[in-house]
Design a protein around this motif. Structure first.
Motif, PDB file in Angstrom:
ATOM      1  N   ASP A  69      -5.118  16.393  -5.478  1.00 24.00           N
ATOM      2  CA  ASP A  69      -3.856  16.524  -6.211  1.00 24.00           C
ATOM      3  C   ASP A  69      -3.863  15.555  -7.379  1.00 24.00           C
ATOM      4  N   ASP A  78      -3.753   3.692  -1.315  1.00 21.86           N
ATOM      5  CA  ASP A  78      -3.763   2.909  -2.542  1.00 21.86           C
ATOM      6  C   ASP A  78      -3.321   1.501  -2.184  1.00 21.86           C
ATOM      7  N   ALA A  89       5.437  -0.818   1.529  1.00 20.63           N
ATOM      8  CA  ALA A  89       4.568   0.291   1.907  1.00 20.63           C
ATOM      9  C   ALA A  89       5.308   1.588   1.645  1.00 20.63           C
ATOM     10  N   ASP A  90       4.552   2.610   1.274  1.00 16.82           N
ATOM     11  CA  ASP A  90       5.158   3.888   0.945  1.00 16.82           C
ATOM     12  C   ASP A  90       4.268   4.979   1.529  1.00 16.82           C
ATOM     13  N   THR A  91       4.858   6.074   1.978  1.00 14.11           N
ATOM     14  CA  THR A  91       4.036   7.163   2.492  1.00 14.11           C
ATOM     15  C   THR A  91       4.503   8.493   1.920  1.00 14.11           C
ATOM     16  N   ASN A  92       3.544   9.372   1.654  1.00 10.90           N
ATOM     17  CA  ASN A  92       3.806  10.671   1.053  1.00 10.90           C
ATOM     18  C   ASN A  92       2.886  11.716   1.625  1.00 10.90           C
ATOM     19  N   GLU A  93       3.277  12.974   1.475  1.00 12.33           N
ATOM     20  CA  GLU A  93       2.368  14.039   1.853  1.00 12.33           C
ATOM     21  C   GLU A  93       1.365  14.264   0.726  1.00 12.33           C
ATOM     22  N   ALA A  94       0.100  14.442   1.076  1.00  7.20           N
ATOM     23  CA  ALA A  94      -0.931  14.731   0.077  1.00  7.20           C
ATOM     24  C   ALA A  94      -2.027  15.550   0.730  1.00  7.20           C
ATOM     25  N   ILE A 137      -5.218   9.267   1.515  1.00  5.05           N
ATOM     26  CA  ILE A 137      -5.381   8.351   0.395  1.00  5.05           C
ATOM     27  C   ILE A 137      -4.715   7.031   0.739  1.00  5.05           C
ATOM     28  N   VAL A 160       3.294  12.518  -5.864  1.00  5.77           N
ATOM     29  CA  VAL A 160       2.279  13.562  -5.697  1.00  5.77           C
ATOM     30  C   VAL A 160       2.778  14.804  -6.428  1.00  5.77           C
ATOM     31  N   MET A 169       4.556   6.327  -4.498  1.00  7.41           N
ATOM     32  CA  MET A 169       3.534   7.296  -4.866  1.00  7.41           C
ATOM     33  C   MET A 169       4.171   8.626  -5.227  1.00  7.41           C
ATOM     34  N   ASP A 189       0.286   6.574  -8.266  1.00 11.69           N
ATOM     35  CA  ASP A 189       0.904   5.550  -7.434  1.00 11.69           C
ATOM     36  C   ASP A 189       1.309   4.411  -8.344  1.00 11.69           C
ATOM     37  N   PHE A 208       0.823  -1.217   0.000  1.00 10.52           N
ATOM     38  CA  PHE A 208       0.000   0.000   0.000  1.00 10.52           C
ATOM     39  C   PHE A 208       0.849   1.256   0.000  1.00 10.52           C
ATOM     40  N   SER A 209       0.266   2.281  -0.607  1.00  6.67           N
ATOM     41  CA  SER A 209       0.840   3.621  -0.544  1.00  6.67           C
ATOM     42  C   SER A 209      -0.131   4.509   0.193  1.00  6.67           C
ATOM     43  N   LEU A 210       0.409   5.336   1.064  1.00  3.06           N
ATOM     44  CA  LEU A 210      -0.428   6.278   1.803  1.00  3.06           C
ATOM     45  C   LEU A 210      -0.153   7.694   1.338  1.00  3.06           C
ATOM     46  N   GLY A 211      -1.212   8.464   1.125  1.00  6.25           N
ATOM     47  CA  GLY A 211      -1.089   9.908   1.013  1.00  6.25           C
ATOM     48  C   GLY A 211      -1.599  10.468   2.327  1.00  6.25           C
ATOM     49  N   VAL A 212      -0.783  11.254   3.005  1.00  7.06           N
ATOM     50  CA  VAL A 212      -1.158  11.720   4.338  1.00  7.06           C
ATOM     51  C   VAL A 212      -1.112  13.248   4.399  1.00  7.06           C
ATOM     52  N   ASN A 227       6.209  -0.332  -4.481  1.00  3.89           N
ATOM     53  CA  ASN A 227       5.306   0.748  -4.881  1.00  3.89           C
ATOM     54  C   ASN A 227       5.835   2.084  -4.393  1.00  3.89           C
TER      55      ASN A 227
END
Lengths: 322, 322
Positions: free
Chosen positions: B123, A127, A116-121, A125, B44, B42, B127, A82-86, B40
């Motif tokens: 945005d 995915d 797993a991946d996390t990003n600012e958004a 989100i 943005v 992401m 991903d 999963f990827s997170l937009g946080v 994966n």
């Protein structure tokens, strides 16, 4: 832009596809004598998550919706990513709840997280991506004339629950609990999907509503489908809620999405050997289109989504079948 | 919340992991006598994409960054998936450019798209997910004392290009082109990664800057690493740009991220048999920490990211090595 326009725009540029063209529940490539199945589904809090859901339910559902697509391919899930937009101002307790939900779902389905991946958004989100494997792929395009059309579980509770919540309708606690269970804590049909892998001719999971899924199977298989309305499995609680909502139970059952039941087609002689509960709702015929017979009257089945159940001025839903 | 805090929060709840624990370039599970690798990442638009990038370059990069992680595991990429978050007011030409870029990248790397999903979001979000397979997994944790430390290609152009663009600095067209090529159109080292699979002891792709990657290998392998500054491959254009930027070329080379070069460790006797270009920059020793020798002076290598190269009041970057 509508989703279908965006998809078509991308399809024009994506000439390289897997061993199975895009358009099924999941993609697939052949690895030796097995199929590797892969699918992804993005959940955007603002548009996809009803406010009533706890963060834990949100996390669990992000896994379920992907595992369900793998199961609909007749595959056993083997991993999740999963990827997170946080958003910068995210609530830590909320995020912790999402994490707990994902963790519980991985335990429930017995699969590991691989990446797993996390990003600012701007939005929260999730995915989710699920991988699976199977010896025999179950697609949307294998239905043949004479097959029975079946569905697991029951239909309509998710949409009825959403409408009860959205319009703050009063229903008995027993009814509410039954609806909310399906709306908030749906489970993917993994055992059923893998059992169908060697047996069914086609399958799809009910994520956009039964009526839409049946149209997809009919079109992709090049066959017609006819369904008998009274055979569609609808629980008593949906009948009770339908009155309060002011909608036909049948419309609710056909339009209700994110049910994560499987609808599939199977040779009649093989249907009896299935060792799980399911309901025969109709039959495949040589031809085209999807038809439904209600009280002896046969008509084309409309493609219903919950957005088609717009409320009339008198507070009731426009009927489709009356 | 910082990214590392979010990751730790999730790790507490994700007990089920693959055959390789989280923390490598990609996750992996054993399928028969092969490894299936999955990763994966992401992207943005608002936070990850410099305004100078064309939509086609954005689409291509969304594939490259994932394929690079697969290559760093010694695996051959076998498929790509992506989820799109699309704002309601998105520009159709922009989206078309992204689609074209993804399509070109799939041709370039010779892999199919297996699944795609699109959703409404605030945005523009891509991903990307890449899958790969290999008989022998290349991890971050296998470096052994006595190994050589090597890197493919050259380093520093991506960050130098970003700074030249960001501060609108004047450099010769030749210099700008060389920097922008790496900043805007980086390519993953697929052939090198697969060639290293049976040979190298550890590998990682340079996505956060060489200094950070070397620290990761040292920590995860439980060894020390020493590097000689003058051996780090830096192109003439970076030296020229560094003067205009007011930064040390060495700092640029160590901090520059999204280079997608591979840095790896290998037994000295095997290094000579490699049939691709790479540079030996140092050596693994029994111990801990990462050290760099500059003009005969040995010191601990700081973990540098581009955010560490903050510009001083006089418009030049704080030096790390002088």
């Amino acid at each position: 832009m509508r989703e279908s326009e965006i998809i078509n725009l991308f399809l024009r540029h994506l000439k390289r596809q897997g061993n199975l063209p895009l358009g099924d529940d999941a993609g697939a490539i052949k690895l030796g004598d097995e199929w590797l199945v892969a699918t992804n589904d993005m959940l955007v809090r603002k548009t996809d998550v009803p406010g009533i859901m706890t963060p834990e339910q949100v996390g669990f559902k992000a896994v379920t919706m992907n595992v369900s697509d793998v199961a609909a391919m007749g595959a056993r899930p083997i991993g999740f990513l999963f990827s997170l937009g946080v958003p910068g101002d995210v609530n830590v307790e909320y995020l912790e709840g999402v994490a707990r939900g994902i963790g519980k779902a991985l335990e429930f389905y017995g699969i590991p997280v691989l990446s797993a991946d996390t990003n600012e958004a701007d939005d929260l989100i999730i995915d989710g991506i699920a991988l699976g494997r199977t010896r025999r792929l179950l697609t949307r395009s294998g239905a043949r004339p004479g097959d029975l059309v079946c569905v697991t579980g029951d239909l309509g509770r998710a949409l009825a629950g959403l409408l009860v919540w959205k319009h703050e309708l009063k229903v008995k606690a027993r009814v509410r609990n039954a609806l909310y269970e399906k709306l908030l804590e749906p489970r993917a049909r993994v055992e059923e999907g893998t059992a169908l892998s060697g047996v069914a001719t086609s399958a799809i999971d009910v994520s956009d509503g039964l009526s839409k899924e049946l149209h997809v199977i009919a079109e992709m298989s090049g066959v017609g489908i006819e369904v008998e309305a009274e055979r569609i499995p609808v629980r008593r609680e949906v009948l009770e809620a339908a009155e309060v909502i002011g909608a036909e139970p049948l419309s609710l059952a056909l339009a209700s999405g994110e049910e994560f039941e499987l609808t599939f087609t199977i040779r009649p002689e093989l249907a009896e050997s299935l060792d799980f509960e399911c309901t025969v709702i109709g039959r495949v015929f040589s031809g085209a289109g999807v038809y439904i017979t209600t009280e002896g009257k046969r008509q084309e089945m409309p493609v219903l989504g919950w957005e088609h159940l717009s409320r009339g001025e008198n507070g009731t839903y426009r009927g489709v079948f009356r």
